[in-house]
Every structure is written in structure tokens, then in C-alpha cells.
Design a protein around this motif. Structure first.
Motif, PDB file in Angstrom:
ATOM      1  N   VAL A 127       0.839  -1.198   0.000  1.00  0.00           N
ATOM      2  CA  VAL A 127       0.000   0.000   0.000  1.00  0.00           C
ATOM      3  C   VAL A 127       0.880   1.256   0.000  1.00  0.00           C
ATOM      4  O   VAL A 127       1.805   1.379   0.810  1.00  0.00           O
ATOM      5  CB  VAL A 127      -0.924   0.015   1.241  1.00  0.00           C
ATOM      6  CG1 VAL A 127      -1.837   1.237   1.220  1.00  0.00           C
ATOM      7  CG2 VAL A 127      -1.751  -1.264   1.305  1.00  0.00           C
ATOM      8  N   ASP A 128       0.586   2.177  -0.926  1.00  0.00           N
ATOM      9  CA  ASP A 128       1.249   3.493  -0.978  1.00  0.00           C
ATOM     10  C   ASP A 128       2.769   3.380  -1.016  1.00  0.00           C
ATOM     11  O   ASP A 128       3.490   4.069  -0.278  1.00  0.00           O
ATOM     12  CB  ASP A 128       0.811   4.362   0.210  1.00  0.00           C
ATOM     13  CG  ASP A 128      -0.654   4.752   0.130  1.00  0.00           C
ATOM     14  OD1 ASP A 128      -1.181   4.827  -0.991  1.00  0.00           O
ATOM     15  OD2 ASP A 128      -1.277   4.968   1.184  1.00  0.00           O
ATOM     16  N   ALA A 129       3.254   2.542  -1.900  1.00  0.00           N
ATOM     17  CA  ALA A 129       4.705   2.371  -2.033  1.00  0.00           C
ATOM     18  C   ALA A 129       5.321   3.579  -2.737  1.00  0.00           C
ATOM     19  O   ALA A 129       4.713   4.191  -3.620  1.00  0.00           O
ATOM     20  CB  ALA A 129       5.008   1.106  -2.820  1.00  0.00           C
ATOM     21  N   ARG A 130       6.538   3.894  -2.361  1.00  0.00           N
ATOM     22  CA  ARG A 130       7.351   4.895  -3.048  1.00  0.00           C
ATOM     23  C   ARG A 130       8.704   4.234  -3.297  1.00  0.00           C
ATOM     24  O   ARG A 130       9.632   4.338  -2.502  1.00  0.00           O
ATOM     25  CB  ARG A 130       7.518   6.156  -2.191  1.00  0.00           C
ATOM     26  CG  ARG A 130       6.257   6.994  -2.059  1.00  0.00           C
ATOM     27  CD  ARG A 130       5.882   7.675  -3.382  1.00  0.00           C
ATOM     28  NE  ARG A 130       4.739   8.578  -3.256  1.00  0.00           N
ATOM     29  CZ  ARG A 130       3.485   8.221  -3.366  1.00  0.00           C
ATOM     30  NH1 ARG A 130       3.211   6.939  -3.591  1.00  0.00           N
ATOM     31  NH2 ARG A 130       2.513   9.088  -3.266  1.00  0.00           N
ATOM     32  N   LEU A 131       8.783   3.521  -4.430  1.00  0.00           N
ATOM     33  CA  LEU A 131       9.938   2.675  -4.690  1.00  0.00           C
ATOM     34  C   LEU A 131      10.477   2.939  -6.091  1.00  0.00           C
ATOM     35  O   LEU A 131       9.745   3.326  -6.997  1.00  0.00           O
ATOM     36  CB  LEU A 131       9.559   1.200  -4.562  1.00  0.00           C
ATOM     37  CG  LEU A 131       9.059   0.730  -3.188  1.00  0.00           C
ATOM     38  CD1 LEU A 131       8.477  -0.675  -3.292  1.00  0.00           C
ATOM     39  CD2 LEU A 131      10.183   0.767  -2.164  1.00  0.00           C
ATOM     40  N   GLY A 132      11.776   2.688  -6.261  1.00  0.00           N
ATOM     41  CA  GLY A 132      12.399   2.822  -7.568  1.00  0.00           C
ATOM     42  C   GLY A 132      13.421   1.726  -7.788  1.00  0.00           C
ATOM     43  O   GLY A 132      14.170   1.364  -6.877  1.00  0.00           O
ATOM     44  N   GLY A 133      13.442   1.190  -9.001  1.00  0.00           N
ATOM     45  CA  GLY A 133      14.425   0.171  -9.337  1.00  0.00           C
ATOM     46  C   GLY A 133      14.306  -1.100  -8.537  1.00  0.00           C
ATOM     47  O   GLY A 133      15.316  -1.749  -8.241  1.00  0.00           O
ATOM     48  N   VAL A 134      13.089  -1.489  -8.181  1.00  0.00           N
ATOM     49  CA  VAL A 134      12.890  -2.719  -7.408  1.00  0.00           C
ATOM     50  C   VAL A 134      13.177  -3.931  -8.289  1.00  0.00           C
ATOM     51  O   VAL A 134      12.646  -4.054  -9.396  1.00  0.00           O
ATOM     52  CB  VAL A 134      11.459  -2.810  -6.856  1.00  0.00           C
ATOM     53  CG1 VAL A 134      11.262  -4.101  -6.088  1.00  0.00           C
ATOM     54  CG2 VAL A 134      11.169  -1.625  -5.968  1.00  0.00           C
ATOM     55  N   GLN A 135      14.011  -4.831  -7.788  1.00  0.00           N
ATOM     56  CA  GLN A 135      14.364  -6.041  -8.527  1.00  0.00           C
ATOM     57  C   GLN A 135      13.478  -7.195  -8.073  1.00  0.00           C
ATOM     58  O   GLN A 135      13.626  -7.719  -6.967  1.00  0.00           O
ATOM     59  CB  GLN A 135      15.842  -6.379  -8.302  1.00  0.00           C
ATOM     60  CG  GLN A 135      16.803  -5.295  -8.748  1.00  0.00           C
ATOM     61  CD  GLN A 135      16.657  -4.976 -10.229  1.00  0.00           C
ATOM     62  OE1 GLN A 135      16.656  -5.870 -11.085  1.00  0.00           O
ATOM     63  NE2 GLN A 135      16.519  -3.703 -10.554  1.00  0.00           N
ATOM     64  N   LEU A 136      12.523  -7.558  -8.918  1.00  0.00           N
ATOM     65  CA  LEU A 136      11.645  -8.699  -8.650  1.00  0.00           C
ATOM     66  C   LEU A 136      11.749  -9.734  -9.760  1.00  0.00           C
ATOM     67  O   LEU A 136      10.837 -10.527  -9.970  1.00  0.00           O
ATOM     68  CB  LEU A 136      10.194  -8.227  -8.502  1.00  0.00           C
ATOM     69  CG  LEU A 136       9.752  -7.780  -7.098  1.00  0.00           C
ATOM     70  CD1 LEU A 136       8.464  -6.976  -7.178  1.00  0.00           C
ATOM     71  CD2 LEU A 136       9.565  -8.974  -6.165  1.00  0.00           C
ATOM     72  N   HIS A 137      12.861  -9.720 -10.478  1.00  0.00           N
ATOM     73  CA  HIS A 137      12.990 -10.667 -11.586  1.00  0.00           C
ATOM     74  C   HIS A 137      13.064 -12.094 -11.045  1.00  0.00           C
ATOM     75  O   HIS A 137      13.692 -12.379 -10.022  1.00  0.00           O
ATOM     76  CB  HIS A 137      14.212 -10.345 -12.444  1.00  0.00           C
ATOM     77  CG  HIS A 137      15.508 -10.207 -11.689  1.00  0.00           C
ATOM     78  ND1 HIS A 137      16.302 -11.275 -11.381  1.00  0.00           N
ATOM     79  CD2 HIS A 137      16.129  -9.115 -11.186  1.00  0.00           C
ATOM     80  CE1 HIS A 137      17.370 -10.863 -10.737  1.00  0.00           C
ATOM     81  NE2 HIS A 137      17.291  -9.547 -10.585  1.00  0.00           N
ATOM     82  N   GLY A 138      12.350 -12.971 -11.729  1.00  0.00           N
ATOM     83  CA  GLY A 138      12.288 -14.361 -11.307  1.00  0.00           C
ATOM     84  C   GLY A 138      11.442 -14.613 -10.073  1.00  0.00           C
ATOM     85  O   GLY A 138      11.429 -15.732  -9.553  1.00  0.00           O
ATOM     86  N   ALA A 139      10.719 -13.604  -9.609  1.00  0.00           N
ATOM     87  CA  ALA A 139       9.908 -13.740  -8.395  1.00  0.00           C
ATOM     88  C   ALA A 139       8.574 -14.424  -8.707  1.00  0.00           C
ATOM     89  O   ALA A 139       8.153 -14.526  -9.865  1.00  0.00           O
ATOM     90  CB  ALA A 139       9.655 -12.376  -7.766  1.00  0.00           C
ATOM     91  N   VAL A 140       7.908 -14.865  -7.652  1.00  0.00           N
ATOM     92  CA  VAL A 140       6.572 -15.455  -7.759  1.00  0.00           C
ATOM     93  C   VAL A 140       5.621 -14.618  -6.928  1.00  0.00           C
ATOM     94  O   VAL A 140       5.822 -14.452  -5.720  1.00  0.00           O
ATOM     95  CB  VAL A 140       6.556 -16.917  -7.262  1.00  0.00           C
ATOM     96  CG1 VAL A 140       5.130 -17.468  -7.279  1.00  0.00           C
ATOM     97  CG2 VAL A 140       7.471 -17.787  -8.111  1.00  0.00           C
TER      98      VAL A 140
END
Length: 238
Positions: A117-130
Motif C-alpha cells: 500500500v502506498d509504495a514509493r519505490l524505484g528500481g525494485v528487482q523482482l525478476h524471477g519472483a513469484v
């Protein structure tokens, strides 16, 4: 713990999308019921740590290593995640409220029955995630890397996604509701029962040919017409 509502029914066509006349299958959302939580003691995250029934409030874990850790029945509120390593971490029945940070490493992690909720994020690495039964509500995420990730029953609602990368990802029952989708990369992605009608604007930078299996509105089709024409090699002259 999370309870999950039942989705709708409807068959799929051969291309993975809804069959002719079939109803689009909606995403199943998590319904979190967190237990009474204990406050986190503020210690540094540990690789492969086990965090159960804890409240992380205004905790700054920038640069810390929680790779392989498990967070179950937890609430993370107002936490700083700059450069935090959470590679292969597991978030189960957990709510993240107002997380902030750049370069958070969540590669190959698992998010199941999770609300962001209400994230303020940049360049998050979720590659290969489920990601399974996940709601991302409000906030803004720049350069979200979901390459080769698997998303099932995921809802992006009321948020802004700037240049998200879904390259090679599998999206099944994914919805975009009142969500801005800017410069998305769908290269080699596979879409099944994906509802893009609530995305405004809907901007596909690459991979427009992968929209088979998604539903868009008539207005969105008109907006995408130049990109679709270019993809098909159609020359349009006024």
C-alpha cells in the motif's frame, strides 16, 4: 492469515486468453486478517531469518541483508528499503504500508497473500519472483523489474507504474484498476486473463505483439493503433 475470495469462471481460448464469448476470469484478492503483532526489536536483518507475527514500524533496513528470510503474518509500515537485499525472501500473509527505497533486491522472492500500500519505490528487482494473490494499491513504483517473474491473481490498483519490465514474465489473472501504466515492456511475456481496461494511460513501449490473452477497451485500442500498425508493418498516411 489470509482468506481468498473465489474468482469468476470462464474458459480460455487456444492463445491463453478468454475463449470467444467467455467471461474474463478476475483475479482473486487476498483478504488479510493479521493477528495481534509484537513490535520488532530493531535488530539488523539476518539472512535466512524467520520473522513471524511482527510489526516493523518506521524501521530503516537500508543496505541490510535479509536474503532468504521468511516474513509471515507481519506488518511493515513506513520502512526504508534503500539497497536492502531480500533475494529469495518469502512474504506470506503480510502487509507492507508506505515502503520507500531505491534498488531493493527482491529477486526470486515469493509474495503470497500480500498487500503493498502506498509504495514509493524505484528500481525494485523482482525478476524471477513469484507473486500470488497480491494487491499493489496506491503509490508509485519506477522501473519495476519483473522479468521472468510469475504473477497469478495480482491486482495493481490506483498506482503509477513507470517503465515496468514484464519481459518474459507469465501473467495470469492480473488486473490494472485505475492504474497508470507508462512505458511498459511486454517482450516475450505470456498473458492469460489480463484486464488492462483500467489502465490510463496504457503505454506499451515494447512487446505490443504479446497482448494476446489481454482485454483492452475500444479507446485503448485507438490509442495503441499507431504502435500496433508499426508492429504489423502497416504504413499509415494521412
Amino acid at each position: 492469515m489470509a482468506r481468498t475470495g473465489n474468482g469468476g469462471t470462464g474458459g480460455n481460448g487456444a492463445n491463453g486468453g478468454p475463449a470467444g464469448g467467455a467471461r474474463l476470469r478476475p483475479a482473486r484478492r487476498p483478504e488479510l486478517r493479521l493477528p495481534a503483532l509484537e513490535p520488532y526489536d530493531g535488530a539488523e536483518l539476518e539472512p535466512d531469518g524467520d520473522y513471524d507475527g511482527l510489526e516493523f514500524r518506521d524501521v530503516d533496513v537500508a543496505g541490510q541483508d535479509g536474503g532468504g528470510a521468511r516474513f509471515m503474518d507481519c506488518a511493515l509500515t513506513g520502512c526504508g528499503l534503500d539497497g536492502t537485499r531480500l533475494h529469495r525472501a518469502r512474504f506470506l500473509d503480510t502487509r507492507l504500508t508506505a515502503p520507500r527505497g531505491v534498488g531493493t533486491d527482491l529477486a526470486e522472492s515469493t509474495l503470497r497473500d500480500v498487500e503493498v500500500v502506498d509504495a514509493r519505490l524505484g528500481g525494485v528487482q523482482l525478476h524471477g519472483a513469484v507473486l500470488e494473490r497480491v494487491v499493489v494499491r496506491g503509490g508509485k513504483i519506477d522501473y519495476l523489474n519483473l522479468r521472468r517473474a510469475r504473477l497469478k491473481d495480482v491486482v495493481f490498483e490506483g498506482c503509477v507504474l513507470v517503465e515496468p519490465d514484464f519481459g518474459g514474465a507469465e501473467l495470469t489473472r492480473v488486473e490494472f484498476v485505475d492504474c497508470a501504466l507508462r512505458g511498459a515492456d511486454l517482450t516475450a511475456a505470456t498473458l492469460r486473463d489480463v484486464d488492462l481496461r483500467g489502465a490510463a494511460p496504457l503505454e506499451i513501449a515494447r512487446g505490443v505483439d504479446r497482448l494476446s490473452g489481454a482485454v483492452i477497451s475500444t479507446g485503448q485500442l485507438l490509442d495503441l493503433a499507431p504502435v500496433l500498425a508499426a508492429e504489423a508493418g502497416i504504413r499509415v498516411e494521412g
